[in-house]
Design an enzyme around this catalytic site. Sequence first.
Site, short mmCIF file in Angstrom:
data_model
loop_
_atom_site.label_atom_id
_atom_site.label_comp_id
_atom_site.label_asym_id
_atom_site.label_seq_id
_atom_site.Cartn_x
_atom_site.Cartn_y
_atom_site.Cartn_z
CG ASP A 32 -1.68 -1.51 1.41
OD1 ASP A 32 -2.25 -1.83 0.50
OD2 ASP A 32 -1.91 -1.75 2.52
CD GLU A 243 -9.09 -2.86 -0.48
OE1 GLU A 243 -9.38 -2.73 0.63
OE2 GLU A 243 -8.25 -3.50 -1.04
O1 FUB Z 1 -3.00 -3.51 3.57
C1 FUB Z 1 -4.51 -3.80 4.04
C2 FUB Z 1 -5.38 -3.46 3.22
O2 FUB Z 1 -5.30 -4.21 2.00
C3 FUB Z 1 -5.37 -2.19 2.65
O3 FUB Z 1 -5.88 -1.20 3.56
C4 FUB Z 1 -6.32 -2.24 1.64
O4 FUB Z 1 -6.00 -1.16 0.75
C5 FUB Z 1 -5.65 -3.54 1.03
O5 FUB Z 1 -4.44 -3.30 0.16
#
Ligand code: FUB
Length: 343
Positions: A32, A243
Site C-alpha cells: 500500500d 478501496e
Molecule cells: O493492507 C491492508 C489493506 O489491504 C489495505 O488497507 C487495502 O487497501 C488492501 O491493500
Amino acid sequence: SCNQSSTTEDTETAADTQFLSAPLISHMYTADPSAHVFDGKIYIYPSHDVMSEVEEDDSGAHFNMRDYHVFSMDDINSVPVDHGRVLDVDDIPWAKRQLWAPDAAHKDGKYYLYFPAKDYDNIFRLGVAVSDSPTGPFTPQPEPMKGSYSIDPAVFQDGNDYYIYWGGIWGGQLQKWRTGEYLSTGDSPYDDEPADDEPAISPMVAKLSADMLEFGENPRPILIKDKNGDPIKAGDHERRFFEAAWVHKYNNTYYFSYSTGDTHKIVYATGDSPYGPFTYQGVILNPVQGWTNHHSIVEVDGKWYIFYHDTELSGQTYLRNVKMTELTHNPDGTIQTIDPILS
Ligand code: FUB
C-alpha cells in the site's frame, strides 16, 4: 508460528512469472505504498506486513499489521532507505489492531501521518499522528478523527487546501455505514451491500481542518459515473470502487484512482473538482500477483510514477512487497494501462 504450507502452489507459479519491475524493499514486507515528494525528496509511507497468528478470513483479519516504517529515496532510481519504526499500535490509545494503508501530508513544517486501525469495538477508524520530520517518529492524537470510519485515507493537496479521501468495502466496513451509523445486518463482511442494480457505494471526501487533525467540513460521498452520466452500479465489479483511493492532478484535471477489489484492478475516473463527480475512464494497473492491488501516483522531476505492490517475495497475499514503475499520460489525458506481469 505461521502456517505457510498452503502456498506451495503459489510459490511455484511465482518462480516462472516474469514481473515488470523488481521489489524496492526486500528486508521486510511492505504494501500500500503512498509516495510523495516533500522538499525535493521522495518518501514512501507503506503498510508493514507481518506474519500473523490470526487465521485468514473474509474480513482480512490476517492483515494484522502493528506498526509503520517510513522510507526515503534520494532519486527515483535509488534504493529506499528505511528510517525505522515511526508509529506502533501500542502507542495509539484508541487502536487495537490492523494498521492498514496509510498516507502522509506536509503543511507549514509539520508532517501528518493518516492511518486506519480497528478500535476496541472492532470498528475501523482513521487516526492522525504528527511529526516535525517526514521520517517521523509520529506522535498519535489520543482519539481517532471525529466522525471517521472505514479505511485507506489518502490526502491530496490542492493549493492551500487539503482533502482527505477514504473508504473500503467488505473488510474495510464502508458498506456498514450506508445510513450514517454503523449498522451491521449480519456477521458476513458481504452483508449490507446495495443490490447489484443500485448505485455502488461511494468513497468519501472532506476538506481537512486548518490544523490538519480533523475533518474541516461534513464528509461528502463521491459519485463515480460512466460516460453516459449514470452512476456505476454496485454489481459492476469491474469498475465499482472497492478501496485504495488516490487523487492526483494533471493538466488541471483531477484523477481519482482506486482498486476494484475482487476484480483486482487499479482503475481511474476524472473530473473538474476534487469533490467529483468523476467519470470512469479505464484501467491503470492490471491485476498484480496477490489478491490486493493498491497504489499511489506521484510526479518526480517532471515524470510520473505509480508505486504499487505484489507478492513476488512471499507468494502470500498478506506478505507483500512494494514496487514502482513509470506511468504515462497520453496527450488526450488518458493513462496508458500497465501490465505488471509480463506474458
Ligand atoms: O493492507 C491492508 C489493506 O489491504 C489495505 O488497507 C487495502 O487497501 C488492501 O491493500
